[in-house]
Design a protein around this motif. Structure first.
Motif, PDB file in Angstrom:
ATOM      1  N   VAL A 161      -6.482 -17.576  16.598  1.00 34.65           N
ATOM      2  CA  VAL A 161      -6.535 -18.029  17.916  1.00 34.65           C
ATOM      3  C   VAL A 161      -5.714 -17.259  18.754  1.00 34.65           C
ATOM      4  O   VAL A 161      -4.253 -17.275  18.222  1.00 34.65           O
ATOM      5  CB  VAL A 161      -6.275 -19.811  17.851  1.00 34.65           C
ATOM      6  CG1 VAL A 161      -6.070 -20.040  19.421  1.00 34.65           C
ATOM      7  CG2 VAL A 161      -7.153 -20.557  17.215  1.00 34.65           C
ATOM      8  N   PHE A 162      -5.919 -16.442  19.835  1.00 36.52           N
ATOM      9  CA  PHE A 162      -5.300 -15.761  20.559  1.00 36.52           C
ATOM     10  C   PHE A 162      -4.637 -16.454  21.788  1.00 36.52           C
ATOM     11  O   PHE A 162      -5.436 -17.309  22.163  1.00 36.52           O
ATOM     12  CB  PHE A 162      -5.804 -14.496  20.883  1.00 36.52           C
ATOM     13  CG  PHE A 162      -6.386 -13.558  19.839  1.00 36.52           C
ATOM     14  CD1 PHE A 162      -5.645 -12.765  19.427  1.00 36.52           C
ATOM     15  CD2 PHE A 162      -7.660 -13.987  19.180  1.00 36.52           C
ATOM     16  CE1 PHE A 162      -6.041 -11.789  18.444  1.00 36.52           C
ATOM     17  CE2 PHE A 162      -7.969 -13.105  18.009  1.00 36.52           C
ATOM     18  CZ  PHE A 162      -7.285 -11.956  17.668  1.00 36.52           C
ATOM     19  N   PHE A 163      -3.399 -16.382  22.113  1.00 37.19           N
ATOM     20  CA  PHE A 163      -2.709 -16.778  23.460  1.00 37.19           C
ATOM     21  C   PHE A 163      -2.018 -15.940  24.105  1.00 37.19           C
ATOM     22  O   PHE A 163      -1.416 -14.942  23.648  1.00 37.19           O
ATOM     23  CB  PHE A 163      -2.170 -18.142  23.122  1.00 37.19           C
ATOM     24  CG  PHE A 163      -0.650 -17.763  22.533  1.00 37.19           C
ATOM     25  CD1 PHE A 163       0.510 -17.541  23.036  1.00 37.19           C
ATOM     26  CD2 PHE A 163      -0.587 -17.799  20.821  1.00 37.19           C
ATOM     27  CE1 PHE A 163       1.661 -17.458  22.400  1.00 37.19           C
ATOM     28  CE2 PHE A 163       0.766 -17.598  20.381  1.00 37.19           C
ATOM     29  CZ  PHE A 163       1.763 -17.143  20.972  1.00 37.19           C
ATOM     30  N   ASP A 164      -2.176 -16.100  25.644  1.00 38.78           N
ATOM     31  CA  ASP A 164      -1.179 -15.287  26.450  1.00 38.78           C
ATOM     32  C   ASP A 164      -1.036 -15.847  27.627  1.00 38.78           C
ATOM     33  O   ASP A 164      -1.724 -16.573  27.936  1.00 38.78           O
ATOM     34  CB  ASP A 164      -2.153 -13.969  26.668  1.00 38.78           C
ATOM     35  CG  ASP A 164      -1.041 -12.702  27.289  1.00 38.78           C
ATOM     36  OD1 ASP A 164       0.441 -12.829  26.991  1.00 38.78           O
ATOM     37  OD2 ASP A 164      -1.558 -11.846  27.785  1.00 38.78           O
ATOM     38  N   GLY A 165       0.246 -15.799  28.235  1.00 39.95           N
ATOM     39  CA  GLY A 165       0.450 -16.208  29.553  1.00 39.95           C
ATOM     40  C   GLY A 165       0.880 -15.190  30.265  1.00 39.95           C
ATOM     41  O   GLY A 165       1.512 -14.072  30.062  1.00 39.95           O
ATOM     42  N   TRP A 196       4.723 -19.945  26.845  1.00 41.83           N
ATOM     43  CA  TRP A 196       5.079 -21.390  26.149  1.00 41.83           C
ATOM     44  C   TRP A 196       3.708 -22.422  26.613  1.00 41.83           C
ATOM     45  O   TRP A 196       3.030 -22.983  25.715  1.00 41.83           O
ATOM     46  CB  TRP A 196       6.269 -22.070  26.618  1.00 41.83           C
ATOM     47  CG  TRP A 196       7.395 -21.782  25.550  1.00 41.83           C
ATOM     48  CD1 TRP A 196       8.554 -20.948  26.059  1.00 41.83           C
ATOM     49  CD2 TRP A 196       7.312 -22.128  24.361  1.00 41.83           C
ATOM     50  NE1 TRP A 196       9.225 -20.890  25.029  1.00 41.83           N
ATOM     51  CE2 TRP A 196       8.625 -21.731  23.764  1.00 41.83           C
ATOM     52  CE3 TRP A 196       6.671 -22.843  23.372  1.00 41.83           C
ATOM     53  CZ2 TRP A 196       9.265 -21.985  22.565  1.00 41.83           C
ATOM     54  CZ3 TRP A 196       7.205 -23.286  22.188  1.00 41.83           C
ATOM     55  CH2 TRP A 196       8.497 -22.644  21.538  1.00 41.83           C
ATOM     56  N   LEU A 197       3.130 -22.391  27.917  1.00 43.35           N
ATOM     57  CA  LEU A 197       2.037 -23.262  28.187  1.00 43.35           C
ATOM     58  C   LEU A 197       0.815 -22.598  27.472  1.00 43.35           C
ATOM     59  O   LEU A 197       0.035 -23.440  27.185  1.00 43.35           O
ATOM     60  CB  LEU A 197       1.900 -22.930  29.680  1.00 43.35           C
ATOM     61  CG  LEU A 197       3.003 -23.771  30.632  1.00 43.35           C
ATOM     62  CD1 LEU A 197       2.666 -23.573  32.049  1.00 43.35           C
ATOM     63  CD2 LEU A 197       3.130 -25.303  30.267  1.00 43.35           C
ATOM     64  N   ALA A 198       0.807 -21.290  27.442  1.00 41.84           N
ATOM     65  CA  ALA A 198      -0.568 -20.661  26.758  1.00 41.84           C
ATOM     66  C   ALA A 198      -0.505 -21.130  25.088  1.00 41.84           C
ATOM     67  O   ALA A 198      -1.486 -21.582  24.451  1.00 41.84           O
ATOM     68  CB  ALA A 198      -0.464 -19.250  26.844  1.00 41.84           C
ATOM     69  N   LEU A 199       0.894 -21.033  24.404  1.00 41.94           N
ATOM     70  CA  LEU A 199       0.754 -21.382  23.177  1.00 41.94           C
ATOM     71  C   LEU A 199       0.543 -23.023  22.929  1.00 41.94           C
ATOM     72  O   LEU A 199      -0.165 -23.411  22.017  1.00 41.94           O
ATOM     73  CB  LEU A 199       2.363 -21.219  22.570  1.00 41.94           C
ATOM     74  CG  LEU A 199       2.734 -21.803  21.031  1.00 41.94           C
ATOM     75  CD1 LEU A 199       1.631 -21.098  19.912  1.00 41.94           C
ATOM     76  CD2 LEU A 199       4.116 -21.479  20.683  1.00 41.94           C
ATOM     77  N   ALA A 232       9.367 -28.814  21.820  1.00 45.91           N
ATOM     78  CA  ALA A 232       9.118 -30.203  21.075  1.00 45.91           C
ATOM     79  C   ALA A 232       7.735 -30.418  21.354  1.00 45.91           C
ATOM     80  O   ALA A 232       6.951 -31.008  20.227  1.00 45.91           O
ATOM     81  CB  ALA A 232       9.768 -31.245  21.884  1.00 45.91           C
ATOM     82  N   THR A 233       6.913 -30.205  22.298  1.00 43.79           N
ATOM     83  CA  THR A 233       5.575 -30.494  22.471  1.00 43.79           C
ATOM     84  C   THR A 233       4.633 -29.623  21.572  1.00 43.79           C
ATOM     85  O   THR A 233       3.970 -30.194  20.910  1.00 43.79           O
ATOM     86  CB  THR A 233       5.119 -29.937  23.985  1.00 43.79           C
ATOM     87  OG1 THR A 233       5.702 -30.957  24.873  1.00 43.79           O
ATOM     88  CG2 THR A 233       3.368 -30.144  24.084  1.00 43.79           C
ATOM     89  N   PHE A 234       5.056 -28.302  21.217  1.00 43.41           N
ATOM     90  CA  PHE A 234       4.453 -27.489  20.196  1.00 43.41           C
ATOM     91  C   PHE A 234       4.492 -27.941  18.868  1.00 43.41           C
ATOM     92  O   PHE A 234       3.650 -28.225  18.166  1.00 43.41           O
ATOM     93  CB  PHE A 234       4.730 -25.929  20.561  1.00 43.41           C
ATOM     94  CG  PHE A 234       4.582 -25.311  19.193  1.00 43.41           C
ATOM     95  CD1 PHE A 234       2.978 -24.992  19.271  1.00 43.41           C
ATOM     96  CD2 PHE A 234       5.120 -24.890  18.092  1.00 43.41           C
ATOM     97  CE1 PHE A 234       2.332 -24.417  17.956  1.00 43.41           C
ATOM     98  CE2 PHE A 234       4.746 -24.197  17.348  1.00 43.41           C
ATOM     99  CZ  PHE A 234       3.287 -23.757  16.929  1.00 43.41           C
ATOM    100  N   LEU A 235       5.783 -28.345  18.457  1.00 43.77           N
ATOM    101  CA  LEU A 235       6.191 -29.016  17.284  1.00 43.77           C
ATOM    102  C   LEU A 235       5.222 -30.309  17.098  1.00 43.77           C
ATOM    103  O   LEU A 235       4.758 -30.632  15.902  1.00 43.77           O
ATOM    104  CB  LEU A 235       7.562 -29.324  17.022  1.00 43.77           C
ATOM    105  CG  LEU A 235       8.508 -27.859  17.011  1.00 43.77           C
ATOM    106  CD1 LEU A 235       9.883 -28.128  16.946  1.00 43.77           C
ATOM    107  CD2 LEU A 235       7.808 -26.767  15.832  1.00 43.77           C
ATOM    108  N   ALA A 236       5.138 -31.040  17.834  1.00 42.63           N
ATOM    109  CA  ALA A 236       4.369 -32.433  17.781  1.00 42.63           C
ATOM    110  C   ALA A 236       2.949 -32.198  17.567  1.00 42.63           C
ATOM    111  O   ALA A 236       2.273 -32.859  16.761  1.00 42.63           O
ATOM    112  CB  ALA A 236       4.580 -33.416  18.952  1.00 42.63           C
ATOM    113  N   LEU A 237       2.453 -31.229  18.190  1.00 47.20           N
ATOM    114  CA  LEU A 237       1.106 -30.839  18.011  1.00 47.20           C
ATOM    115  C   LEU A 237       0.878 -30.184  16.689  1.00 47.20           C
ATOM    116  O   LEU A 237      -0.302 -30.254  16.041  1.00 47.20           O
ATOM    117  CB  LEU A 237       0.573 -29.891  19.319  1.00 47.20           C
ATOM    118  CG  LEU A 237       0.467 -30.565  20.618  1.00 47.20           C
ATOM    119  CD1 LEU A 237       0.194 -29.278  21.695  1.00 47.20           C
ATOM    120  CD2 LEU A 237      -0.904 -31.118  20.729  1.00 47.20           C
TER     121      LEU A 237
END
Length: 122
Positions: free
Chosen positions: A3-7, A42-45, A88-93
């Motif tokens: 899965v690719f992400f970019d901001g 970060w929002l993209a991740l 924290a949001t990423f780690l929870a997901l």
């Protein structure tokens, strides 16, 4: 699965934008308001992780070209205070879904960056 992400960041009124590519399908969000390029990454991740959890995908490798964000998400670099909530949001997901790894790739290999440059929209 990859899965690719970019901001990205454009001058206002455009502001922050993100892209996620899953199985060749781009998901692009533009006009996300004022912010920094690191915040956009970060929002993209986070968007990538949310999509992985929502679709029940896994295990996945989240691929991005922002070396600092990849290092921070993997616990190899200190997270600036302004982005601790994003971590924290990423780690929870990550904890809520299938196994996710985050890996750095070159800009020219990042399909999400290519989708941003191409002007794809959701």
């Amino acid at each position: 699965m990859k899965v690719f992400f970019d901001g990205g960041l454009r001058p206002l009124p455009g502001g922050m934008e993100t892209a996620v590519v899953i199985a060749g399908q781009p998901f692009v969000a533009r006009g996300l308001g004022a912010g920094t390029s690191m915040e956009a990454e970060w929002l993209a991740l986070i968007d990538a992780a949310r999509r992985v959890v929502a679709q029940g995908l896994g295990p996945v490798v989240l691929l991005g070209d922002a070396a600092a964000v990849v290092a921070q998400a993997n616990g190899r670099a200190k997270v600036p205070a302004a982005h601790e909530e994003h971590l924290a949001t990423f780690l929870a997901l990550k904890a809520a879904g299938m196994p996710m790894r985050v890996r750095h790739i070159g800009r020219s290999q990042n399909l999400a960056g290519i989708a941003l440059a191409a002007g794809h929209a959701r």
